[in-house]
Design an enzyme around this catalytic site. Sequence first.
Site, PDB file in Angstrom:
ATOM      1  N   GLU A 110      34.331  20.258   5.951  1.00  0.00           N
ATOM      2  CA  GLU A 110      35.168  21.301   6.532  1.00  0.00           C
ATOM      3  C   GLU A 110      35.033  22.595   5.732  1.00  0.00           C
ATOM      4  OE1 GLU A 110      38.673  18.739   8.726  1.00  0.00           O
ATOM      5  OE2 GLU A 110      39.073  19.406   6.669  1.00  0.00           O
ATOM      6  N   CYS A 124      36.447  29.733   2.748  1.00  0.00           N
ATOM      7  CA  CYS A 124      36.543  28.662   1.760  1.00  0.00           C
ATOM      8  C   CYS A 124      35.441  27.655   2.073  1.00  0.00           C
ATOM      9  CB  CYS A 124      37.926  28.019   1.839  1.00  0.00           C
ATOM     10  SG  CYS A 124      38.211  26.724   0.623  1.00  0.00           S
ATOM     11  N   CYS A 131      34.702  14.214  -2.630  1.00  0.00           N
ATOM     12  CA  CYS A 131      34.782  14.846  -3.952  1.00  0.00           C
ATOM     13  C   CYS A 131      34.573  13.801  -5.033  1.00  0.00           C
ATOM     14  CB  CYS A 131      36.132  15.532  -4.159  1.00  0.00           C
ATOM     15  SG  CYS A 131      36.223  16.516  -5.683  1.00  0.00           S
ATOM     16  N   CYS A 135      41.775  14.162  -8.101  1.00  0.00           N
ATOM     17  CA  CYS A 135      43.066  14.842  -8.234  1.00  0.00           C
ATOM     18  C   CYS A 135      44.060  14.269  -7.225  1.00  0.00           C
ATOM     19  CB  CYS A 135      42.887  16.336  -8.022  1.00  0.00           C
ATOM     20  SG  CYS A 135      41.659  17.085  -9.122  1.00  0.00           S
ATOM     21  N   CYS A 138      45.383  16.259  -4.022  1.00  0.00           N
ATOM     22  CA  CYS A 138      44.384  16.796  -3.088  1.00  0.00           C
ATOM     23  C   CYS A 138      43.974  15.746  -2.068  1.00  0.00           C
ATOM     24  CB  CYS A 138      43.162  17.281  -3.866  1.00  0.00           C
ATOM     25  SG  CYS A 138      41.882  17.992  -2.809  1.00  0.00           S
ATOM     26  N   GLU A 186      33.885  19.345  -6.032  1.00  0.00           N
ATOM     27  CA  GLU A 186      33.915  20.080  -7.306  1.00  0.00           C
ATOM     28  C   GLU A 186      32.618  20.885  -7.395  1.00  0.00           C
ATOM     29  OE1 GLU A 186      34.030  21.751 -10.858  1.00  0.00           O
ATOM     30  OE2 GLU A 186      35.804  20.688 -10.128  1.00  0.00           O
ATOM     31  N   SER A 217      35.477  27.660  -8.153  1.00  0.00           N
ATOM     32  CA  SER A 217      36.631  26.950  -8.687  1.00  0.00           C
ATOM     33  C   SER A 217      36.180  25.676  -9.388  1.00  0.00           C
ATOM     34  CB  SER A 217      37.606  26.596  -7.558  1.00  0.00           C
ATOM     35  OG  SER A 217      38.699  25.841  -8.051  1.00  0.00           O
ATOM     36  N   SER A 242      41.571  25.036 -11.840  1.00  0.00           N
ATOM     37  CA  SER A 242      42.713  24.296 -11.312  1.00  0.00           C
ATOM     38  C   SER A 242      43.423  23.628 -12.488  1.00  0.00           C
ATOM     39  CB  SER A 242      42.210  23.259 -10.297  1.00  0.00           C
ATOM     40  OG  SER A 242      43.270  22.655  -9.612  1.00  0.00           O
ATOM     41  N   LEU A 243      44.515  24.208 -12.940  1.00  0.00           N
ATOM     42  CA  LEU A 243      45.196  23.765 -14.158  1.00  0.00           C
ATOM     43  C   LEU A 243      46.318  22.767 -13.845  1.00  0.00           C
ATOM     44  CD1 LEU A 243      45.441  24.027 -17.227  1.00  0.00           C
ATOM     45  CD2 LEU A 243      46.932  26.014 -16.867  1.00  0.00           C
ATOM     46  N   ASN A 244      47.356  23.230 -13.166  1.00  0.00           N
ATOM     47  CA  ASN A 244      48.360  22.365 -12.525  1.00  0.00           C
ATOM     48  C   ASN A 244      49.257  21.542 -13.443  1.00  0.00           C
ATOM     49  OD1 ASN A 244      47.198  23.216 -10.057  1.00  0.00           O
ATOM     50  ND2 ASN A 244      45.644  21.638 -10.262  1.00  0.00           N
ATOM     51  N   CYS A 361      45.389  24.873   1.104  1.00  0.00           N
ATOM     52  CA  CYS A 361      44.872  24.371  -0.169  1.00  0.00           C
ATOM     53  C   CYS A 361      45.286  22.915  -0.389  1.00  0.00           C
ATOM     54  CB  CYS A 361      45.413  25.246  -1.300  1.00  0.00           C
ATOM     55  SG  CYS A 361      44.870  24.751  -2.936  1.00  0.00           S
TER      56      CYS A 361
END
Length: 383
Positions: A110, A124, A131, A135, A138, A186, A217, A242-244, A361
């Site tokens: 996508e 995007c 992936c 995470c 996600c 990633e 990213s 991407s810290l989070n 996101c």
Amino acid sequence: MSQLVAIRGPARGIPKEGPPNLRDLDRDGLAAWLGAHLEGAPRHRAGQLFRWLHGRRVSDFSAMSDVPAADRARLAARASLRRLDVGAVLHARDGTRKLRLVTADGQSIESVLIPNDERGYTQCVSSQVGCALTCRFCATASLGFQRNLATWEIVDQVYQAQDLLARDGGEYAPRITNIVFMGMGEPLHNYNQVRRAIELLTDPDGAGLAARRITISSSGLVPAIERFAGDPLAKEVGLAISLNATTDAVRDEVMPINTRWNIAALLAAVRSVPPHRRRYVTFEYVLLAGVNDSDDDVRRLAALVGDIRCQINLIPFNPHPHAPYGRPSAARVRRFLDLCRAAGLRAYVRTPRGDDIGAACGQLALSGGQPSGHVSSDMSSAP
């Protein structure tokens, strides 16, 4: 503690069957291939082909009107111009569109078109089928990791979106002005293909995008970030991390990649990236209710990144059935933002875009969207 592994291996490699796809080659690679397979072709033939492949985006050698018919026939017998198939285009209430694209080996990915405040779109783009990382917030992680995307599969996401806008808008169609590698996968785990795709997308004879309007990213693949820091590419394109989380305990749970490279190692790698005179490093911070959205998290966040020339994108969690988290209240999000700014951080809240079609996101999981989103099937071939 999550039992998810930090990095998954692919189920398969990039398909190599059949004739090579010429859109997979950069300028030098295209010239070398022609030298080996199109004997006697003049030196300018590579430039002609490049413009047909990446500027006009043709899908048939017969369309290359300034290439001799004999050369076109030889090219058709030895190479491919295959493009991704468009499985569906989903339309959100806010003007966002999600393209569901199908690869030659039947995999689905996508890509999302987001209207800018001014004229134009941000796209995007995906870099993997599924992936490699896990995470927990996600939705893409729920798909597993099938394989990396080839260079041509990355650039054709942009070309398919350009074709869509041209069909809808005619002579005055809006342009794609920004690219963010924040779709499925990633990006730095597929480093070589992503790098070559950016080279092709920024070529003035191709999409002609400005490198300063492209952002890569990463979820924290430290060796690849260090490689990026030493690459001339780092002086041209932006970096988003991407810290989070503000503690290793929370980040281990939310993003198992942290069990391989913790926050200290990640930030050390970020600090090695050469400063960009026009851009800030971006830290993406998905706000998860009761997990990472406390006042203490703000104080720790300021201590962690306050010395880095950066901005913080606060992303209220976009709910989906694959994650056990909730979105903080609007009041909680506002307080987190206010405390960030009071602490001297350059912070913003990213408004969810396309969440009614599963395009926001963290929501890309090949879902069909909510009934309020309009779905149109589009199997037409590209021009």
